[in-house]
Design a protein around this motif. Structure first.
Motif, short mmCIF file in Angstrom:
data_model
loop_
_atom_site.label_atom_id
_atom_site.label_comp_id
_atom_site.label_asym_id
_atom_site.label_seq_id
_atom_site.Cartn_x
_atom_site.Cartn_y
_atom_site.Cartn_z
N MET A 1 0.85 -1.19 0.00
CA MET A 1 0.00 0.00 0.00
C MET A 1 0.89 1.24 0.00
N THR A 2 0.68 2.14 -0.95
CA THR A 2 1.41 3.40 -1.00
C THR A 2 0.67 4.42 -0.15
N ILE A 3 1.27 4.77 0.97
CA ILE A 3 0.60 5.64 1.92
C ILE A 3 1.05 7.09 1.79
N LYS A 4 2.34 7.32 1.62
CA LYS A 4 2.91 8.66 1.68
C LYS A 4 2.24 9.67 0.75
N PRO A 5 2.07 9.42 -0.57
CA PRO A 5 1.46 10.43 -1.45
C PRO A 5 0.04 10.80 -1.04
N VAL A 6 -0.74 9.84 -0.58
CA VAL A 6 -2.11 10.11 -0.16
C VAL A 6 -2.11 11.01 1.08
N ILE A 7 -1.31 10.66 2.06
CA ILE A 7 -1.28 11.36 3.33
C ILE A 7 -0.81 12.81 3.17
N GLU A 8 0.13 13.06 2.28
CA GLU A 8 0.69 14.40 2.13
C GLU A 8 -0.33 15.44 1.69
N LYS A 9 -1.36 15.04 0.99
CA LYS A 9 -2.38 15.97 0.50
C LYS A 9 -3.49 16.21 1.51
N ILE A 10 -3.44 15.49 2.63
CA ILE A 10 -4.56 15.52 3.58
C ILE A 10 -4.11 16.15 4.89
N ASN A 11 -4.83 17.18 5.30
CA ASN A 11 -4.60 17.85 6.57
C ASN A 11 -5.30 17.03 7.66
N GLN A 12 -4.51 16.29 8.44
CA GLN A 12 -5.07 15.38 9.43
C GLN A 12 -5.07 16.00 10.83
N LYS A 13 -6.18 15.79 11.55
CA LYS A 13 -6.31 16.25 12.93
C LYS A 13 -7.04 15.18 13.73
#
Length: 178
Positions: A1-13
């Motif tokens: 599963m490629t996680i890094k590119p997806v996560i970088e575009k999402i502001n997580q809180k």
């Protein structure tokens, strides 16, 4: 599963609160983002309907999608969400697989998922087609182990705010990106 590119575009809180505070925090987020396309995830079908009932009672346009709905009901809810006539959709993980709706401003994890991989699938419903999106997750004391598993999977700490430190409204006004 490629996680890094997806996560970088999402502001997580992460919003730390108790279970009793979740519905009011959700209502304030929905109210502050009036008209925005928001996807809310719950752990169970019963939980999804409870959230829908509470939001509907307060006048929000909301639909649900889960395994107890007929195929026609699920398709109608999804179409209304896609067109924006019902900008708020409450879903369970199983029913939400394959939801690809452009313009989802935020994913709200009302309940953290049992499997950390489901978190990545859930938040991936925002930030589509090069856009930026928000992932707002509620975490109660009983869900801390789930949060830790998620952070291990994504190899990052998620910004956490304790809701007990301020009211949900103050939190929302204080925290940019929510």
């Amino acid at each position: 599963m490629t996680i890094k590119p997806v996560i970088e575009k999402i502001n997580q809180k992460i919003i730390m609160l108790n279970n009793a505070q979740k519905i009011n925090a959700l209502k304030e987020i929905v109210q502050n983002r009036a008209g925005a396309r928001l996807l809310v995830f719950t752990k169970t079908k019963h939980g999804a309907e409870k959230v829908v009932k509470s939001l509907s009672k307060d006048g929000f346009q909301v639909a649900s999608i889960h395994g107890n709905k007929s195929q026609n009901q699920r398709q109608k809810s999804l179409m209304n969400f896609k067109t924006g006539s019902c900008p708020l959709l409450v879903a369970t993980d199983i029913a939400a697989r394959g939801i690809d709706v452009p313009g989802v401003e935020a994913v709200i994890n009302y309940d953290l998922p049992e499997a950390p991989e489901s978190y990545v699938h859930r938040i991936g419903r925002t930030a589509r087609a090069g856009m930026i999106g928000d992932a707002i997750s509620f975490c109660s004391e009983s869900e801390i182990k789930k949060l830790q598993a998620i952070e291990r999977l994504i190899k990052a700490k998620i910004k956490t705010i304790l809701i007990a430190e301020r009211t949900a409204l103050n939190f929302l006004n204080h925290a940019s990106g929510i």
